[in-house]
Design an enzyme around this catalytic site. Structure first.
Site, PDB file in Angstrom:
ATOM      1  N   ALA A  74      -7.534   5.387 -13.751  1.00  0.00           N
ATOM      2  CA  ALA A  74      -7.525   5.052 -12.314  1.00  0.00           C
ATOM      3  C   ALA A  74      -6.349   4.143 -11.964  1.00  0.00           C
ATOM      4  O   ALA A  74      -5.910   4.111 -10.813  1.00  0.00           O
ATOM      5  CB  ALA A  74      -8.843   4.401 -11.915  1.00  0.00           C
ATOM      6  N   SER A  86       0.822  -1.218   0.000  1.00  0.00           N
ATOM      7  CA  SER A  86       0.000   0.000   0.000  1.00  0.00           C
ATOM      8  C   SER A  86       0.856   1.268   0.000  1.00  0.00           C
ATOM      9  O   SER A  86       1.902   1.353   0.649  1.00  0.00           O
ATOM     10  CB  SER A  86      -0.904   0.018   1.228  1.00  0.00           C
ATOM     11  OG  SER A  86      -1.527   1.279   1.324  1.00  0.00           O
ATOM     12  N   GLY A 113     -15.559   0.676 -17.321  1.00  0.00           N
ATOM     13  CA  GLY A 113     -15.480  -0.109 -16.092  1.00  0.00           C
ATOM     14  C   GLY A 113     -16.713   0.125 -15.238  1.00  0.00           C
ATOM     15  O   GLY A 113     -17.168   1.270 -15.106  1.00  0.00           O
ATOM     16  N   GLY A 132     -16.979  -1.812 -12.129  1.00  0.00           N
ATOM     17  CA  GLY A 132     -16.678  -2.441 -10.839  1.00  0.00           C
ATOM     18  C   GLY A 132     -16.721  -1.372  -9.757  1.00  0.00           C
ATOM     19  O   GLY A 132     -17.404  -0.346  -9.900  1.00  0.00           O
ATOM     20  N   GLY A 133     -15.977  -1.575  -8.672  1.00  0.00           N
ATOM     21  CA  GLY A 133     -16.024  -0.638  -7.548  1.00  0.00           C
ATOM     22  C   GLY A 133     -15.622   0.773  -7.945  1.00  0.00           C
ATOM     23  O   GLY A 133     -16.331   1.742  -7.638  1.00  0.00           O
ATOM     24  N   LYS A 182     -14.547  -3.355   0.608  1.00  0.00           N
ATOM     25  CA  LYS A 182     -15.263  -2.079   0.468  1.00  0.00           C
ATOM     26  C   LYS A 182     -16.791  -2.250   0.498  1.00  0.00           C
ATOM     27  O   LYS A 182     -17.490  -1.382   1.005  1.00  0.00           O
ATOM     28  CB  LYS A 182     -14.880  -1.390  -0.845  1.00  0.00           C
ATOM     29  CG  LYS A 182     -13.515  -0.738  -0.824  1.00  0.00           C
ATOM     30  CD  LYS A 182     -13.297   0.015  -2.138  1.00  0.00           C
ATOM     31  CE  LYS A 182     -11.904   0.566  -2.237  1.00  0.00           C
ATOM     32  NZ  LYS A 182     -11.674   1.363  -3.443  1.00  0.00           N
ATOM     33  N   SER A 239      -0.575   4.107   0.950  1.00  0.00           N
ATOM     34  CA  SER A 239      -1.231   5.015   1.888  1.00  0.00           C
ATOM     35  C   SER A 239      -0.376   5.372   3.106  1.00  0.00           C
ATOM     36  O   SER A 239      -0.410   6.538   3.542  1.00  0.00           O
ATOM     37  CB  SER A 239      -2.579   4.439   2.334  1.00  0.00           C
ATOM     38  OG  SER A 239      -3.461   4.418   1.238  1.00  0.00           O
ATOM     39  N   ASP A 241     -13.340   7.848  -2.882  1.00  0.00           N
ATOM     40  CA  ASP A 241     -12.888   7.584  -4.260  1.00  0.00           C
ATOM     41  C   ASP A 241     -13.646   8.478  -5.245  1.00  0.00           C
ATOM     42  O   ASP A 241     -13.070   8.969  -6.223  1.00  0.00           O
ATOM     43  CB  ASP A 241     -13.155   6.114  -4.653  1.00  0.00           C
ATOM     44  CG  ASP A 241     -12.177   5.146  -4.014  1.00  0.00           C
ATOM     45  OD1 ASP A 241     -11.061   5.559  -3.658  1.00  0.00           O
ATOM     46  OD2 ASP A 241     -12.544   3.961  -3.872  1.00  0.00           O
TER      47      ASP A 241
HETATM   48  P1  NAP Z   1     -13.178  -4.361  -9.763  1.00  0.00           P
HETATM   49  O1  NAP Z   1     -14.340  -3.981  -8.903  1.00  0.00           O
HETATM   50  O2  NAP Z   1     -12.638  -5.743  -9.687  1.00  0.00           O
HETATM   51  O3  NAP Z   1     -13.629  -4.069 -11.298  1.00  0.00           O
HETATM   52  C1  NAP Z   1     -12.768  -4.425 -12.367  1.00  0.00           C
HETATM   53  C2  NAP Z   1     -13.279  -3.782 -13.644  1.00  0.00           C
HETATM   54  O4  NAP Z   1     -12.317  -4.062 -14.675  1.00  0.00           O
HETATM   55  C3  NAP Z   1     -14.616  -4.355 -14.156  1.00  0.00           C
HETATM   56  O5  NAP Z   1     -15.323  -3.330 -14.802  1.00  0.00           O
HETATM   57  C4  NAP Z   1     -14.137  -5.429 -15.149  1.00  0.00           C
HETATM   58  O6  NAP Z   1     -15.091  -5.738 -16.132  1.00  0.00           O
HETATM   59  C5  NAP Z   1     -12.960  -4.722 -15.780  1.00  0.00           C
HETATM   60  N1  NAP Z   1     -12.010  -5.626 -16.407  1.00  0.00           N
HETATM   61  C6  NAP Z   1     -11.153  -6.490 -15.787  1.00  0.00           C
HETATM   62  N2  NAP Z   1     -10.404  -7.149 -16.714  1.00  0.00           N
HETATM   63  C7  NAP Z   1     -10.798  -6.672 -17.929  1.00  0.00           C
HETATM   64  C8  NAP Z   1     -10.396  -6.952 -19.259  1.00  0.00           C
HETATM   65  N3  NAP Z   1      -9.431  -7.847 -19.531  1.00  0.00           N
HETATM   66  N4  NAP Z   1     -10.994  -6.262 -20.266  1.00  0.00           N
HETATM   67  C9  NAP Z   1     -11.952  -5.342 -20.004  1.00  0.00           C
HETATM   68  N5  NAP Z   1     -12.386  -5.041 -18.758  1.00  0.00           N
HETATM   69  C10 NAP Z   1     -11.814  -5.711 -17.741  1.00  0.00           C
HETATM   70  O7  NAP Z   1     -11.947  -3.403  -9.525  1.00  0.00           O
HETATM   71  P2  NAP Z   1     -11.965  -1.864  -9.043  1.00  0.00           P
HETATM   72  O8  NAP Z   1     -11.873  -1.805  -7.565  1.00  0.00           O
HETATM   73  O9  NAP Z   1     -13.105  -1.184  -9.714  1.00  0.00           O
HETATM   74  O10 NAP Z   1     -10.564  -1.336  -9.612  1.00  0.00           O
HETATM   75  C11 NAP Z   1     -10.376  -1.082 -11.005  1.00  0.00           C
HETATM   76  C12 NAP Z   1      -9.048  -0.372 -11.209  1.00  0.00           C
HETATM   77  O11 NAP Z   1      -9.120   0.914 -10.577  1.00  0.00           O
HETATM   78  C13 NAP Z   1      -7.848  -1.088 -10.569  1.00  0.00           C
HETATM   79  O12 NAP Z   1      -6.737  -0.929 -11.409  1.00  0.00           O
HETATM   80  C14 NAP Z   1      -7.612  -0.327  -9.276  1.00  0.00           C
HETATM   81  O13 NAP Z   1      -6.266  -0.353  -8.850  1.00  0.00           O
HETATM   82  C15 NAP Z   1      -8.003   1.085  -9.721  1.00  0.00           C
HETATM   83  N6  NAP Z   1      -8.402   1.957  -8.613  1.00  0.00           N
HETATM   84  C16 NAP Z   1      -7.699   3.110  -8.459  1.00  0.00           C
HETATM   85  C17 NAP Z   1      -8.033   3.994  -7.465  1.00  0.00           C
HETATM   86  C18 NAP Z   1      -7.249   5.260  -7.334  1.00  0.00           C
HETATM   87  O14 NAP Z   1      -7.404   5.945  -6.311  1.00  0.00           O
HETATM   88  N7  NAP Z   1      -6.437   5.623  -8.315  1.00  0.00           N
HETATM   89  C19 NAP Z   1      -9.106   3.701  -6.596  1.00  0.00           C
HETATM   90  C20 NAP Z   1      -9.815   2.513  -6.778  1.00  0.00           C
HETATM   91  C21 NAP Z   1      -9.452   1.642  -7.793  1.00  0.00           C
HETATM   92  P3  NAP Z   1     -16.176  -6.922 -15.897  1.00  0.00           P
HETATM   93  O15 NAP Z   1     -17.285  -6.305 -15.095  1.00  0.00           O
HETATM   94  O16 NAP Z   1     -16.583  -7.317 -17.268  1.00  0.00           O
HETATM   95  O17 NAP Z   1     -15.455  -8.027 -15.155  1.00  0.00           O
END
Ligand code: NAP
Length: 271
Positions: free
Chosen positions: A211, A14, A125, A127-128, A65, A16, A100
């Site tokens: 992100a 992390s 995307g 997801g979360g 989360k 953080s 976020d």
């Molecule tokens: P998550 O809930 O697991 O969601 C993953 C997302 O990625 C889903 O929309 C998934 O689509 C998509 N995905 C995964 N593999 C893929 C592929 N090969 N082709 C197309 N789409 C794909 O994860 P999350 O928490 O939302 O995190 C997503 C990203 O954001 C991560 O890289 C994380 O590190 C980053 N993030 C950054 C911050 C920041 O502060 N910068 C904060 C939070 C998260 P499906 O629904 O089709 O599976």
């Protein structure tokens, strides 16, 4: 001494702790930021225990989360998003927040100079991160197109977010040329040097936030910079979500420059 921390699994790498501890140093606080990896089956015990021990605040990350939502009193934004990334223990009940969403908004506005009111935004995307960013952009007055590999997830999120619609990835060539703002909220670009968005759809009038923050310079951001678009890397979103959590816990301005320096120093040393 005040104790803050991060609950997740894994949390070993992390960013953080150095970011928050840089802020404690600026404010001359006697405080530490530590990481915790509870067994998922023990999450409720862990949150109750943190409260009982007098921990001041916790950030929450994958995979907790969503699960933590039912263990705290969520604010309106966290309840709409369905996820909590920040817990404040200062009241009678632990309260849950989602920084976020606001972190992404501030990254786009303050680092990308984006005008979100009236903008057309494409969020890739659902997801979360995608959920938080879609609500944040809609609340800021953007029309939001949510694009996801699993199209049903995009359409069901779009049904919850005001002024939003959902699509599969094949809609990107049609949507991106007319967009003002583009956000990658998928994990694509972390493990491999690939982009979720075809390079030939990008244009110079876009503000692009990725992100993903490891690596900082993703393929998407390189493609975007090459065509003259404004780029904002994922560390800015991470920085602002942390700064907002700090302000919520401490009630003082977060020292953005020092937190940013600590975050980027750690990212460079992790490379
Ligand atoms: P998550 O809930 O697991 O969601 C993953 C997302 O990625 C889903 O929309 C998934 O689509 C998509 N995905 C995964 N593999 C893929 C592929 N090969 N082709 C197309 N789409 C794909 O994860 P999350 O928490 O939302 O995190 C997503 C990203 O954001 C991560 O890289 C994380 O590190 C980053 N993030 C950054 C911050 C920041 O502060 N910068 C904060 C939070 C998260 P499906 O629904 O089709 O599976």
């Amino acid at each position: 001494m005040q104790v803050f921390g991060l609950v997740g699994n894994p949390v070993g790498h992390s960013l953080s702790p150095p970011m928050h501890e840089a802020a404690y140093e600026v404010h001359d606080m006697n405080a530490r930021y530590v990481t915790f990896e509870p067994d998922p089956a023990e999450l409720e015990t862990a949150i109750d225990g943190a409260d009982a021990l007098g921990i001041s605040g916790l950030n929450v990350t994958i995979p907790f989360k969503q699960d933590v939502l039912s263990l705290v009193d969520p604010d309106e934004m966290a309840a709409r998003i369905g996820a909590v990334n920040t817990i404040d223990f200062s009241g009678d009940q632990p309260t849950g927040h989602n920084t976020d969403a606001e972190g992404a908004r501030r990254a786009l506005e303050e680092q990308g100079d984006a005008t979100l009111a009236g903008a057309t935004a494409v969020v890739v995307g659902a997801g979360g991160a995608g959920r938080a960013i879609a609500f944040a952009l809609a609340d800021a007055g953007s029309t939001v197109h949510i694009v996801n590999r699993t199209v049903e997830r995009a359409t069901s999120l779009a049904a919850e977010v005001p002024e939003a619609s959902g699509y599969g990835l094949d809609a990107l060539p049609e949507l991106v040329p007319d967009a003002d703002v583009l956000v990658n909220a998928t994990s694509v670009g972390m493990e491999e040097d690939v982009s979720p968005v075809p390079a030939d759809t990008l244009h110079e009038n876009l503000v692009v936030l990725d992100a993903v923050y490891k690596p900082l310079e993703t393929r998407l951001l390189r493609d975007a910079a090459e065509c003259g678009a404004t780029t904002v890397d994922g560390a800015w979103m991470l920085l602002y979500q942390g700064a907002i959590a700090f302000e919520l816990w401490i009630g003082r301005d977060a020292p953005i420059d020092e937190m940013n320096e600590a975050l980027r120093t750690r990212l460079r040393s992790d490379r």
